[in-house]
Enzyme design. Sequence first.
Site, PDB file in Angstrom:
ATOM      1  CE  LYS A   1      30.238  16.420  37.612  1.00  0.00           C
ATOM      2  NZ  LYS A   1      29.783  15.625  37.555  1.00  0.00           N
TER       3      LYS A   1
ATOM      4  CB  THR B   1      37.903  13.615  31.704  1.00  0.00           C
ATOM      5  OG1 THR B   1      37.082  13.148  32.712  1.00  0.00           O
ATOM      6  CG2 THR B   1      38.460  14.969  31.785  1.00  0.00           C
TER       7      THR B   1
ATOM      8  NE  ARG C   1      38.180   9.416  40.547  1.00  0.00           N
ATOM      9  CZ  ARG C   1      38.192  10.027  39.826  1.00  0.00           C
ATOM     10  NH1 ARG C   1      37.951  11.553  40.286  1.00  0.00           N
ATOM     11  NH2 ARG C   1      36.787   9.338  39.584  1.00  0.00           N
TER      12      ARG C   1
ATOM     13  CG  HIS D   1      26.348  17.557  21.727  1.00  0.00           C
ATOM     14  ND1 HIS D   1      26.716  16.709  20.875  1.00  0.00           N
ATOM     15  CD2 HIS D   1      26.159  17.821  20.309  1.00  0.00           C
ATOM     16  CE1 HIS D   1      27.684  16.770  20.381  1.00  0.00           C
ATOM     17  NE2 HIS D   1      26.966  17.914  19.426  1.00  0.00           N
ATOM     18  CG  ASP D   2      19.454  18.214  20.113  1.00  0.00           C
ATOM     19  OD1 ASP D   2      18.589  18.247  18.720  1.00  0.00           O
ATOM     20  OD2 ASP D   2      18.561  16.854  20.562  1.00  0.00           O
TER      21      ASP D   2
ATOM     22  NE  ARG E   1      33.493   6.729  40.248  1.00  0.00           N
ATOM     23  CZ  ARG E   1      33.362   6.851  38.883  1.00  0.00           C
ATOM     24  NH1 ARG E   1      33.162   5.886  38.299  1.00  0.00           N
ATOM     25  NH2 ARG E   1      34.312   7.383  37.960  1.00  0.00           N
TER      26      ARG E   1
ATOM     27  CG  ASP F   1      28.274  11.186  39.788  1.00  0.00           C
ATOM     28  OD1 ASP F   1      27.894  11.933  38.914  1.00  0.00           O
ATOM     29  OD2 ASP F   1      29.313  11.484  39.597  1.00  0.00           O
TER      30      ASP F   1
ATOM     31  CB  ALA G   1      15.821  25.543  17.479  1.00  0.00           C
TER      32      ALA G   1
ATOM     33  CG  ASP H   1      27.913  17.942  34.051  1.00  0.00           C
ATOM     34  OD1 ASP H   1      28.457  18.566  33.336  1.00  0.00           O
ATOM     35  OD2 ASP H   1      28.974  16.484  34.033  1.00  0.00           O
ATOM     36  CG  LEU H   2      21.202  18.825  32.717  1.00  0.00           C
ATOM     37  CD1 LEU H   2      20.032  19.213  32.516  1.00  0.00           C
ATOM     38  CD2 LEU H   2      21.136  17.979  33.379  1.00  0.00           C
ATOM     39  CE  LYS H   3      29.935  15.734  30.371  1.00  0.00           C
ATOM     40  NZ  LYS H   3      29.259  15.589  32.204  1.00  0.00           N
TER      41      LYS H   3
ATOM     42  CD  GLN I   1      37.139  10.934  34.710  1.00  0.00           C
ATOM     43  OE1 GLN I   1      37.279  11.239  34.081  1.00  0.00           O
ATOM     44  NE2 GLN I   1      35.897  11.776  35.944  1.00  0.00           N
TER      45      GLN I   1
END
Length: 234
Positions: free
Chosen positions: A34, A117, A178, A66-67, A208, A12, A70, A62-64, A187
């Site tokens: 990631k 999380t 962690r 959600h739609d 982190r 990140d 199609a 890690d695009l998660k 988290q």
Amino acid sequence: MSKPAPVAVALDAPDLETAARWAALVTPHVSTVKIGLELYLRYGPQVVATVRGASGVAVFLDLKLHDIPATVAGASRAVARLRPDVLTVHAAGGPEVVRAAVEAAPGTMVAAVTVLTSLSDDDLGLVGMAGPVSDAVLRLALLSVEAGARGLVCSPREVAAVRSAVGPDVTLITPGVRPAGAASNDQARIATPEEAVLAGADLLVIGRPITGAPDPGAAAAAIAASLRRVTSVA
């Protein structure tokens, strides 16, 4: 040279150069890096090749997603050409969404995200999802595996129950990890790396505590060493 630890370092980073530098520093010690939504949206598909570099480290995208099915199928097909090792979708999208991703990206492990999380039992109630979190995670895990997901994302708190429910052949990925003494940040359901592995996790997501250290490579090496000690005793 020791085998890389089952850790996915969350890159990140504020810019692509930093992400690539972090990846180069940690790659000797961990199996996976990631790429999250922010980095991917800022730099696009090139980010995958840049952080993979010449090392061939596994890339967790890690695009998660959600739609509707199609749209998820189209998105999965689009990123499959980048050859990510792991791609995430939200299990809450339902079995057809998970199945669409699996069928559109056959060379990639599709991992279904159960419950983020950052969410607590109270949060689930606020969004209208039946809880508690532990029940919701198991429900979504079983739904996803039946739809073809080969990986699941759940917190370390639920990983033992999920492992018992889905068996040994599904890869369990645990964020919210962690090292002892590290800040929990945003988290809500966390554990140490050692606790997560002993509970049955296959891949630990750590950000982190590694990337925010003065020497990310040394931090990754220290976590890898602690995990080797645990697995040699277990």
